[in-house]
Scaffold this motif. Sequence first.
Motif, short mmCIF file in Angstrom:
data_model
loop_
_atom_site.label_atom_id
_atom_site.label_comp_id
_atom_site.label_asym_id
_atom_site.label_seq_id
_atom_site.Cartn_x
_atom_site.Cartn_y
_atom_site.Cartn_z
N UNK A 1 0.85 -1.18 0.00
CA UNK A 1 0.00 0.00 0.00
C UNK A 1 0.89 1.24 0.00
N UNK A 2 0.72 2.12 -0.98
CA UNK A 2 1.61 3.28 -1.08
C UNK A 2 1.36 4.31 0.02
N UNK A 3 0.15 4.35 0.56
CA UNK A 3 -0.18 5.33 1.59
C UNK A 3 0.65 5.06 2.85
N UNK A 4 1.18 6.13 3.44
CA UNK A 4 1.90 6.01 4.70
C UNK A 4 0.88 5.76 5.81
N UNK A 5 0.77 4.53 6.25
CA UNK A 5 -0.29 4.15 7.18
C UNK A 5 0.28 3.36 8.35
N UNK A 6 -0.31 3.55 9.51
CA UNK A 6 0.04 2.80 10.70
C UNK A 6 -1.22 2.22 11.30
N UNK A 7 -1.11 1.01 11.83
CA UNK A 7 -2.25 0.36 12.47
C UNK A 7 -1.92 0.10 13.93
N UNK A 8 -2.79 0.55 14.82
CA UNK A 8 -2.59 0.37 16.25
C UNK A 8 -3.62 -0.64 16.76
N UNK A 9 -3.15 -1.72 17.33
CA UNK A 9 -4.02 -2.83 17.71
C UNK A 9 -4.73 -2.56 19.04
N UNK A 10 -5.70 -3.42 19.32
CA UNK A 10 -6.45 -3.34 20.58
C UNK A 10 -5.50 -3.48 21.77
N UNK B 1 -3.18 22.35 -1.50
CA UNK B 1 -2.00 21.64 -1.04
C UNK B 1 -1.31 20.91 -2.20
N UNK B 2 0.01 20.96 -2.20
CA UNK B 2 0.82 20.19 -3.14
C UNK B 2 1.80 19.38 -2.28
N UNK B 3 1.63 18.06 -2.26
CA UNK B 3 2.40 17.27 -1.31
C UNK B 3 3.04 16.06 -1.97
N UNK B 4 4.13 15.60 -1.36
CA UNK B 4 4.82 14.39 -1.80
C UNK B 4 5.46 13.74 -0.58
N UNK B 5 5.53 12.43 -0.57
CA UNK B 5 6.23 11.73 0.51
C UNK B 5 6.81 10.43 -0.02
N UNK B 6 7.77 9.90 0.69
CA UNK B 6 8.42 8.64 0.33
C UNK B 6 8.88 7.96 1.60
N UNK B 7 8.88 6.63 1.59
CA UNK B 7 9.29 5.88 2.77
C UNK B 7 9.97 4.58 2.36
N UNK B 8 10.95 4.19 3.15
CA UNK B 8 11.62 2.90 3.00
C UNK B 8 11.33 2.08 4.24
N UNK B 9 10.76 0.90 4.05
CA UNK B 9 10.48 0.00 5.17
C UNK B 9 11.41 -1.20 5.09
N UNK C 1 10.80 7.80 6.68
CA UNK C 1 10.04 8.49 5.63
C UNK C 1 10.28 9.99 5.68
N UNK C 2 10.13 10.62 4.53
CA UNK C 2 10.23 12.07 4.42
C UNK C 2 8.97 12.58 3.73
N UNK C 3 8.63 13.85 3.97
CA UNK C 3 7.44 14.41 3.33
C UNK C 3 7.62 15.92 3.12
N UNK C 4 6.92 16.44 2.15
CA UNK C 4 6.90 17.86 1.82
C UNK C 4 5.47 18.23 1.49
N UNK C 5 4.99 19.36 2.05
CA UNK C 5 3.61 19.78 1.83
C UNK C 5 3.58 21.31 1.73
N UNK C 6 3.38 21.82 0.53
CA UNK C 6 3.26 23.26 0.33
C UNK C 6 1.78 23.60 0.22
N UNK C 7 1.31 24.53 1.07
CA UNK C 7 -0.11 24.87 1.12
C UNK C 7 -0.28 26.34 0.76
N UNK C 8 -0.97 26.57 -0.33
CA UNK C 8 -1.29 27.92 -0.77
C UNK C 8 -2.58 28.36 -0.07
N UNK C 9 -2.60 29.57 0.49
CA UNK C 9 -3.76 30.12 1.21
C UNK C 9 -4.06 29.36 2.50
N UNK C 10 -3.01 29.01 3.23
CA UNK C 10 -3.15 28.34 4.53
C UNK C 10 -3.90 29.28 5.49
N UNK C 11 -4.93 28.74 6.18
CA UNK C 11 -5.80 29.55 7.04
C UNK C 11 -5.46 29.30 8.51
#
Length: 763
Positions: free
Chosen positions: A123-132, A544-552, A563-573
């Motif tokens: 799964x390309x999405x950077x995701x974490x699962x926390x168990x019960x 928002x214009x974003x990119x990220x990458x991760x090595x597991x 992992x690294x990430x970059x997020x540029x947000x135009x008109x941040x409120x």
Amino acid sequence: MNIKTLLSLLLLFFIPVYLFAAAEVTGKVTDAKTGESIAGATITIQQLRITTITDAKGQFIIKSLPAKGKYLVEIHSLGYKPMVKTVDFNVPGALTFALEISNVETHEVVITGTPIAANSKFNSTSAASVSREDLLAPSSNLIDGLAKQVPGVSQITTGPGISKPIIRGLGYNRVVTLMDGVKQQGQQWGDEHGIEIDQNQADRVEVLRGAASLLYGSDAIGGVINVLEPLAPTSGTVKGEVLSSYSTNNGLSNSSVMLTGNENGFVWRGRGSYQNAYSFNTPGGYYINSGYNNTSFSGMLGLNKGWGYSHLNFSYFKNNIGFYDSDPGDPLYEGKGTDRTLDFPRQDIRQYKIALNNNFLIGNGSLKLDLGYQKNQRRELDEPTPALFFDLNTYSLDAKYYLPESNGWQPIFGVSASDAHSQNKGTEFLIPAYDQTSAGAFGYVKKTWGQNTFNAGLRFDYVNNNGKQLFIDGEQKFTGFKNNFSNVSGATGYTHVFNDIFSFKANAGTAFRAPNPAELGSNGVHEGTSRYEVGNPDLHPERSFQADAALEFGKNIVTGSIGIYENYIHNYIYASGAKGDQITLTNDAGEEQTYDVYRYGQVNANLYGVEGNLNIHPTSFLHLDNTFSYTHAQNESFDRPLPLIPAGVIHNTLRFEPKVKGLKDFYVSAGLDNFFKQTRIDPTFETATDSYTLVNASIGTTLRLGSQPLKLYVTASNLTNKKYYDALSRLRPGRLSQEDPTYGVFNPGRNVTFGVYLPFNIK
């Protein structure tokens, strides 16, 4: 046609699918090396919302399943490497799963919050699962627990009773909290409001880091917290759980009881929980009137059949929490804070929710349909009659059609809509009553070949806001506003699994967020934040214009990711204040009170950072787990840092699991939470915070009461009673009118929690 009528028609249209035939799946779980049966292994099919465990012979049976289709099956057993396998129900015969012995934690888990449920490794999405099991670690609320375990997740707090999630530096309406397939709609725009969810309900929580607007629309520009309740047990089963804990710092008692069952595909669940705490204790004393209590009830009725499933979920959550409205020079602490009676001012928050979750097999594809209704009520009380009473009603629809897989291609199409209406029922006002309608549509495709996965999608969103004009005693309080926003979002991702050790994932995309009614129309005292807020009806959407990458990586004794990430947000409120910008008001008692004025505005913002974990397992009984995260956020328009950004943090935990005769799952652990200085602040209304280290420890085991396991644990946080201010604590020094630099409330001091957890089987 309004949304309520559309929901009714959709339900009638899909009733014929109930005629599909049901099937059952049988199988066995064994040790890959010895071939011996594994008893007590857990078999889960997340897409069908059902689970079971193996018997003494390692065998299992799951009834009332679709007779066709491909589904991801998870197999877990303590001491073995987890397995995720695609099973084709069109192929007859019993299933056999052979697990490999391993003391290494891997990323083998199914993530359901992405467009297509998938093994997290693919799964390309950077995701974490926390168990019960991990969620049982003591915390004052759900977000507090996640912030301690997931890199990139932090929290804005107002004492231990209120936590607002922050993912990679973004929070409020930029993070979607999802439960029962429905986006939580409440007070997510406010500083001092938590998530209106019983923390005991969660069986598992998925955290999606990075823009998830493709699936969840405008408010998911920062990420998603997907709360998953317990799955239905196998047919013929009735089981439940009792949990209870007590924390010494603020006397927090937390108790919850749950029962669930399945009789030939008719599934049900019920839960009741109660929490009560007095004022929290700091190294400086008990902070005045900071106690809270909450009561919650939830339940589910549904069917799991050959045509899929249909579950009706309902919940009620009520939270009462005290506040202390102080000015510089006022006392902050009291000698004895153990009185559980809440004084005024305080808040009364109530959340009612009904959700109908469906997954229908139609032809060779399937339709996932989630319908929801929520009522959120916020009362702020200076006396028994609420001064501010905000009532929000939201109807929602989310539908996704999954086409059958062909040559590795998996396409889906989806639509979503919501219709929200609010009223002001009190005598004080912060935001105008408003109507908000939103609609969206998306297309998504995923291609898998060999060890590669590629995905891409496009989405269109439309949001319409209508803020109501209001006059009080002939004076205009709200001017009203009407605006609409629309935009196209796109995202693409790629995953490559090199071998059993390394895998790589990357994403790029653009997303947008429409201004919310609080940002557009506020004009009043926000009592919980002790400031006067002024909205701006001319705000533009965030882009928002974003990119990220991760090595597991992971093999034998070492696992982890970076992992690294970059997020540029135009008109941040965001709302900001300036020294000297104040307003003086006279209350009902004729007393004058001065408030700092915060005004909503927009800048261009750039956020980037790094996060990861490194876990070392030299033996089966010794584990060293480490997580780290850092976010750098810059206000590009004024060349200064953005406000309310978490400090860099490293968490270290050493866990020892020796074999002790007569005890099961015995462990002892010690940990350090290392927070760096946060000097990158907005100097107009923030103050810097120093670095600090917290020492934690825990011990626990599982006993047997007949055939029932009883888990006991004791944990301690901030063992040294460290005096510190967290960078995201709303009670730290930093008010605009502050003249005394020592003004502020310390974070909680030493806390020891005693807990018990009893899962049991009735049938």
